[in-house]
Design an enzyme around this catalytic site. Structure first.
Site: not given
Ligand code: G3H
Length: 478
Positions: A158, A253, A287
């Protein structure tokens, strides 16, 4: 022309000896769009060997020079934002504008990391012995931060570029070498990003990028004796890696089920705007997305109405046209999401919109009156489906949040800051946002998950510290 992208090893672009390639399927067309090399275990061995020797010289390169190269890579990345963003659009169906933002944000992250690195790595500590009982002032202890060696970086689909550089930049500034294993969807974006590091002029072998099937080289990489640290972002695979990896620092993570608690005194317009942004941006494939709304029953009707009004305005379609909702990453992901929706339907959830799917494109859906016996109350859809659970007390909301296996972020909407602080303390998550949707950024903020959401803490400073160890030298006076 259908030719596969080469992998990057020893400062060169190479074809794998396997003669095999891996297809990257465009989520929108569901057709193969790119191909990458299916690297072999021998090729991984070679990369590890080179990474080890390149690291020795790199650790001796002055810190300011390491920072200079990182600044160069950051500038090159920003310069090449358009072609890289185009790959993100085709590989992971991220809306075009957001794809550009991802690349620019990554350039900023690299530069910030270079700045932060010269500050924190330029300092050590000095201790004297006579502060501890029984000691004279005969020992001086000097400490500094030294690199770990070879860092293995595994980013998710993603944010293939951003969550790669959030591992690469701290590793390099701290004097480590770096082996990158990109996700399949996102691999070409990663290769383009690595090309910017290549153009910046980093020493040969310091950075490598091996592509291939996780089933062939995944365990081989994560269990490789040459790896001194793993930084991984993704799903359940991280739990398996943590069990198999050796005695090395791990940064993980692994997703979340971020709860959004809405109290009676909340600004409901603000809450609704954040729920839609938090729940549906990049079609829920973050996430940190809002993954369950826990709203006090007395304001639930009003909140749901406001959220629905905003959901109705979301555009649905191709990423090239900057639609809000774009196809989810794969057919298996779409099928999984559909399974959660069907389960909720059977068990009597209220559908605020009709369920609609075409290929991997799933229309945004708010599910009201979700109950704890529904899978969607607990599982992470990674898609544009958002459950609402009505609660009768704040405790009920906190209990639901804490009963989850995940503990990444959470958020609370209330005008009472004292209440918000108490709720934040009670929520078993790595971060709590007060009056805003969960988010990782700004990228220098600490970012961590509890329970199945991860190990360690990210964010620029924490990552640099995690990718070093403390070395002491003690001077013994006569
Ligand atoms: O998908 C997991 C990422 O660490 C979320 O990052 O809060 O900038 O979308 P974000």
């Amino acid at each position: 022309d259908g030719e596969a992208y080469k992998y990057y090893s020893d400062g060169e672009w190479k074809k794998s000896a396997s003669g095999k390639t891996v297809n990257i399927v465009n989520p929108s067309t569901r057709k193969t769009h790119y191909k990458v090399q299916a690297c072999t275990q021998e090729e991984v061995n070679k990369v590890m060997e080179i990474a080890k020797s390149a690291q020795k010289a790199w650790a001796k390169t002055p810190l300011w020079k390491r920072a200079e190269l990182l600044h160069k890579a950051a500038a090159l990345l920003k310069e090449h934002k358009s072609p890289i963003a185009e790959c993100l659009v085709k590989e992971i169906a991220k809306p075009a504008k957001d794809s550009v933002t991802e690349v620019v944000r990554s350039g900023d992250l690299i530069s910030y990391c270079a700045e932060e690195g010269v500050r924190i790595l330029g300092q050590g500590t000095f201790l004297v012995s006579d502060s501890f009982p029984g000691n004279e002032r005969t020992k001086y202890c000097l400490t500094s931060k030294v690199p770990l060696g070879v860092v293995l970086a595994i980013p998710p689909f993603n944010y293939p570029v951003n969550l790669a550089v959030s591992k690469i930049a701290p590793a390099l500034i701290a004097g480590n070498s770096l082996v990158l294993k990109p996700p399949t969807q996102g691999a070409v974006s990663c290769l383009h990003m690595v090309h910017c590091f290549h153009l910046a002029g980093f020493p040969k072998g310091l950075i490598s990028c091996v592509t291939g099937k996780g089933s062939e080289i995944g365990d081989f990489l994560t269990m490789h004796p040459g790896v001194n640290c793993i930084s991984f972002t993704g799903g359940d695979t991280g739990i398996a890696i943590s069990k198999k990896a050796g005695m090395i620092p791990l940064q993980m993570e692994l997703g979340g089920k971020d709860a959004c608690i809405v109290l009676e005194d909340a600004d409901l317009d603000l809450a609704a705007a954040n729920i839609v942004k938090g729940g549906f941006s990049y079609s829920g494939q973050r996430c940190t997305a809002v993954k369950v709304v826990l709203v006090m029953d007395s304001v639930a009707d009003s909140l749901v109405q406001k959220v629905n009004a905003k959901v109705a305005k979301l555009t649905v379609g191709p990423p090239e046209e900057n639609c809000d909702i774009t196809p989810v990453v794969s057919e298996s992901s779409s099928n999984f999401i559909e399974g959660l929706v069907m389960d909720a339907k059977e068990k009597g959830a209220t559908f605020c919109q009709p369920y609609k799917r075409e290929g991997n494109l799933i229309w945004p859906l708010l599910l009201d009156n979700v109950r704890p016996d529904m899978r969607i109350a607990w599982e992470e859809p990674f898609g544009p489906i958002l459950p609402v659970i009505r609660i009768n007390s704040v405790e009920e909301g906190i209990n639901h949040c804490n009963a989850s296996n995940f503990g990444l972020q959470g958020c609370v909407f209330t005008r009472d800051i004292n209440k918000a602080m108490l709720i934040s303390d009670a929520m078993e998550t790595g971060s709590v946002q007060i009056n805003s949707a969960p988010a990782r950024g700004p990228d220098h903020f600490p970012f961590q998950g509890l329970k199945d959401s991860g190990i360690g803490s990210q964010g620029v400073t924490n990552s640099i510290n995690m990718m070093t160890k403390v070395k002491s030298t003690v001077i013994n006076l006569p």
